[in-house]
Each structure stands twice: as C-alpha cells, then as structure tokens.
Design an enzyme around this catalytic site. Sequence first.
Site, PDB file in Angstrom:
ATOM      1  N   ASP A   1       3.509   9.191  -0.876  1.00 53.17           N
ATOM      2  CA  ASP A   1       2.323   8.444  -0.452  1.00 53.17           C
ATOM      3  C   ASP A   1       2.083   7.318  -1.432  1.00 53.17           C
ATOM      4  O   ASP A   1       2.308   7.487  -2.638  1.00 53.17           O
ATOM      5  CB  ASP A   1       1.074   9.341  -0.431  1.00 53.17           C
ATOM      6  CG  ASP A   1       0.700   9.773   0.976  1.00 53.17           C
ATOM      7  OD1 ASP A   1       0.953   9.008   1.925  1.00 53.17           O
ATOM      8  OD2 ASP A   1       0.166  10.880   1.120  1.00 53.17           O
TER       9      ASP A   1
ATOM     10  N   HIS B   1       0.809  -1.217   0.000  1.00 52.25           N
ATOM     11  CA  HIS B   1       0.000   0.000   0.000  1.00 52.25           C
ATOM     12  C   HIS B   1       0.845   1.271   0.000  1.00 52.25           C
ATOM     13  O   HIS B   1       0.305   2.358  -0.206  1.00 52.25           O
ATOM     14  CB  HIS B   1      -0.920   0.016   1.218  1.00 52.25           C
ATOM     15  CG  HIS B   1      -2.000  -1.018   1.174  1.00 52.25           C
ATOM     16  ND1 HIS B   1      -3.308  -0.730   0.851  1.00 52.25           N
ATOM     17  CD2 HIS B   1      -1.966  -2.358   1.403  1.00 52.25           C
ATOM     18  CE1 HIS B   1      -4.032  -1.838   0.893  1.00 52.25           C
ATOM     19  NE2 HIS B   1      -3.244  -2.841   1.230  1.00 52.25           N
TER      20      HIS B   1
END
Length: 733
Positions: free
Chosen positions: A408, A197
């Site tokens: 991110d 992720h």
Amino acid sequence: MPLSEGLTGPQIAAGPIAERRDYGVVIVANRGPNDFVWDDGAWRTRRATGGLVSMLEPIAKRPDVAWFCCVSEPPDAAHDRQGLFTTAVDQADPGLHVVPVPVPADVYHAYYGQISNEVLWMLQHGLVAPGSSVVATAERQHAWQSGYLVANARLARAIGSHVATARAILIQDYHLYPLPALLRAQFPTTPILHFTHIPFPEPAVFGLLPTPWQAAILDGMLGADIVGLQTPQDAQAFLDCCSERAGLVVDHDARSVTARNGHVARVRTYPASVDAQALGELMQSPAMSASRERLRPHMAEQTIVRVDRLDPSKNQLNGFLAFERLLVRRPDLRGRVRFLAFLVPSRTDLRVYRAHREALFAEVERINARFALAEAPTAIEVFYTNDREQALAAMEECDVLLVNSLRDGMNLVAKEWAVVSRRPGVLVASETTGVAAEAADSALLISPLDIEGTADALETALTMPTAERAARLSGFRTRVLKWTAADWLGEQLADLGVEPVPREGSAGRFRALVTDYDGTLACDGVVRTQTLVALKKLKTAGFQLILATGRQLDEFITIFPAIGLFDQVVAENGALLYEPATAQSQILAPAANTRILDMLRDRGVTQLSVGRVIIASQQKHEAAIREAVAASSLSLHVICNKDSVMILPAGVSKASGVDAALNALGVAYQQVVGIGDAENDIDFLAKCGLAVAVGNALLEVKERAQMITRAANGAGVAELAEWLMQAAQRPRG
C-alpha cells in the site's frame, strides 16, 4: 479495432475550456472529486471519500484553484457509466472549479483500464506473475501509445488552453507520469509537483516494463520540480530506478536527479494523512447516528473489521483464510467473533477484478457454511458498497482492524481508525503497507502472505488487555494528529515556494473583509446586485466589512447608495475614515495645502480634484506633479493608480486608513481578508491575513496575492464571500 480518431499525439480537448485565466493552484488528477455509490438499485454520484479527494478538497474549495480531471464522454458515456467510468456530468460540483477533459471512451479504457490499472497498479503493488495482465502484448503496446500517452497529452493541451499562469501545479498519481514534462514545456517557470500515492517499484520490478515505457515514465516525472512519494523506501526506489534503469545523475545526499535535459528534480516524501477535524465533525453528524443504528444488529461480542476497495492488492482472501484458521484453532470463538468486511466496488469493468470478486465471495460462502451456527449463521459478513459512514461506525467500535494488503502507498483507513476508535481496538497491519513504519510501535505487524501468522495476530489482538490496547491506540493516534492532511498539503506548497495559505478550517478565523471599490467591487462605477447580496450574506455570517477607496467621501456617498452595508469606509486613499451607521467622519491627515495647489496650477496642472486631504489629477500630469511636490519641500508623497495620480501627506495610504478602521472595530490584520485590483491596494493587501486579487487585477497585484478569484470585479468579490461563508460554517479550532 483502432482507438478513436487513431490518436497518437496531443489533441485539443473539447469541453468547457474558455479564456485562459490566472490561478493560484492547479490540481490535475485522473479522477474528479466525485465517486459512485450504490443507492436504491443504481449507481449514483457523491463526493468521493478516498484519500486523494479528502486531502485535496480543502485547497480545491478556494476560488483561485482549478481541478482538471479526465472524463469519458458521449457517444459512449452511458455504457461507461455501467463500468463506473466517469462523465463530465458526474464531476459537476458547485463548490469546486472542476474542469473535465473529455477522452473518447475507447481511449479512456486503454489509458485507464489497460495501462494505469491492469499494468501500472498491478506492477507497483507486486501483482506480477506469468500470464498476468502486466505482459506487454501488441494490444497492450497499442494501449500505451494511443491510450495512455494520448490521454496525458490531452490533459496537457487542455491545461495549456485554460491556464495563463499558476502559482503551482499539483499532479496526482501513476495515471499521469508523463504529464509533468508535457506541462514543463508550456509553463517553464511554474513550480510543478508530481505525487505518487501508491508504492514505487524497485529497479528489478520497474525493469519488467518495456524500456521505452520506463524512459517515458522517468522523463515525464522528472519534468516536475519535486517528485513526491509516500515513504523513504519509495523515494529510494525512485532514485535507484533513475540511476540503474536510466543512467541518470543522482545525488543521494541531496535527494535530487538531473534529467536528460539538465533539469534538476528534488525527491521528497510526504506521507499521506487524514483530516482529523473533518472526521471529528462527521462522527457527530446525524448521518453517523443513523449508521450506528443500522450497524448495531451486525456487531458481535467481538468484531474484526476491514475496510478497503475490492482489489487483488488488498489481499482480502488471505485475511479471510486467516480468520478461518483462527476459528479452527479456537472453537470457543465461534459465534462470539464476527468479521465485517466493507468492500468498496472497484474497476468492475476489468476482467481481473470481476474474477477476484467472484473467487472472494465463493470463499466467504464456503467459510460461512463451515462455521454456521443457529444463533450466528454468518461468521463473515460482506458489505459490498461505498458507504463511508457505515464503515466508520464499525471502525469506531471494532476490536481489531485488519489491514493485510500486499503493498500500500499508505493505507489511510488505518489512520482514520486511529482517530475514531473508541472501544479501543487493535491494528493488525502488513509490514508492506506505507503506514507500517508510523504504526510500528502500536500495531501488530504481519507478513501479508503468512496466513498462520495473521491468525496468530488476530488471536493476540482479541485477547489483549484493555490497558495495552488503549496505550497502543493512544500512541498511534498522537502520531496521526501531529501530521494531518493539511500538513501533507502545506509542506508540498511550502517546498514549491508557494506562500502559505489558510486551510479550509483555519479560514474560519477571519473576521473582516476589506475591499477596494473601483475595479474590484465596482466595474465602471457600478456594483452588481449579486455582489451586494453576497456581501450581505457574509455580514449576516458575522463578518465586518470595510471599504477602501481613493474617492472623496461626499461624492462617494452620492454614487454608492449601499454604503450603509459597510462597517467602516476608508476614503481619499486613507486620509478619511467614515462610519456609515452614525454618519460620523474622521480626518486622519492634515488638510490639502493651498501652496501645492498654486504650484500645480503654475505648472499647467489644471485638471485637479481636491478633497479634504487628497489632491488628484490624471496620469498625463505625473511629471509636473512630481516636480511640484519636490519643489514644495512639503511632507507629501505621490501615489500612482492606473490613470490617476494622487498627492497625500507622507505616510498616508490605504494601509494607514485600514489601520484606523481595524482599530475602530477591534480587529487584527491576521483576522482580515483583503481584496483589490490596482497598485494602491498593494500596501494594505500585504498586511492582511489573506491577500486576494480579483481576476481582472494588474499583474503586479496578482503576483503579490495569495489567492486570485476566477471572476473579475464584483463577481470575484462574491466568489470570495461564498468561500469565506463556507469556511465560517465550520467550527473554529
């Protein structure tokens, strides 16, 4: 001090590990589905709202899915709770099948804190500097060997002890890099996917890790059939690491890697997304109305909002400094613009996080003191809590959403904002976030280290004409709605070769349940009261119920007093249709032929059960029965079912009987959930919109089902009924 038990290899995990079962999907993550919120002076648990849980929850609610997670357990659980480590009690959830895998507190701290977060998280988000926590000291080496590797081995052992078979295994994130290879050894033919992720580092950064760690990470991930990543850049970084750091054979065109053992893993991208339907429902809830009222006094003429975990990678300080520069340049904005920061507590036991929090709060205090006005004493207001509704209320009405992370994986806050924004607002995002590529045409992109450039973007966003704001938001929202959390998950399952399954929301389209009797609804001819209660609730929720059995109708009415619960009953394995409400029956095939009966008796088949259409006997007479049917030249066929052999007219089966029942009710097969356990159920299950096998079903039934209940017989039917009722409670799209 040495870690608990001197752990250096696979260990048996204590806890609620019972007999091995068959599952549809096995989810494995460090964390369970619940998180902590600060409430009334104490940390309390509630369903987590982060990306991982929100994207996996729809499939996790299915009765054939197990969710394995690590927990820190006694004797140190109370201490760990203060550090927001999670325990088995925290992760208990009646709506999900969570299997907590206990890890001693000090081992958990080494695995989760010292390696996963202080090393891997920091390195993969670019937070590497001389003297940083990434440096592999002797203590850190010990934490890797006897913490990180051991925790992964414990998970693998627990899964092997609990799972007999699975259609697919979905492994989540950087905590569990070694796990795919460990599970591949136990489940050699099961499709496995590992999804990361967070950003994957380029070879130069990955090479900062000790060489044995690099090998363990890559070899572990390549145990999966599919290595999933967020963006094409992440996928390329992984391929380059395999080639440059490990010398593995990489096919860049096919996006595949051949591991040292010859196993070929495919590398795919699945950009994370949000459940737009669930968000829409939440925005209409009473909780949101209350949050809007609470937040109203905190809003200003114009509002800048950020929502993220209080984490060094989120780069909050530079965001606040950019806001300070904006107020210096534009004194006219003082008192008119407020910055609301919703900072979720994160890893509060780790030294680097506590230091970051203290430094950040000190800067906020300084900036507020500099620009304090009588009518607006705070330019920046920090909400240090995990209150999703409050954050969404702010995102809904903000003028600017600032996402200036250093790096991110995706940043789902930006996508949530795109769905809920009403003002409309403007997204200001770092070029280094995963969402930047998807929002490139809509957001104002910045460098996360450029404070002046961020101040420029904030000013541009605050002064942007409404029409341009609306156009930018509309474009981004359209893109988000075209690829939701359901698509993220569905494409992974499809790439693993797992049959498509309904999303939680789409499960609401089902209108009828068809269930077999013996071995499914009933165990040894008895249906438990709890099963009947579950079916009554399902019927009250609007479902129509159909029972399909091989038994003769008259006998069946006698042994099953609750037959009136069903809208239609298919008896004699499809040859007879009965409507309990009117006691009307309809024969669907020619009556039993006396000539075949004589031929059977001539061949010594004396144990015969003869219905209006069906002729049945025991398995031991199968050869004689088939011989008689072949010699008769009659249009008949033989159906075997466990220890029974049935003779029926050609074309008659449970599927043909269910066809008639559905026609009578005006229901299409796509709207039907079917559940069964034996060979003669396969034909009707294959036609249903969702085919389910009870936990005690024959292997060939389980192999063809899309879902397998955890419990056996009627308890499995009750499981399915509960799941369907939960789905039915959601509005149909």
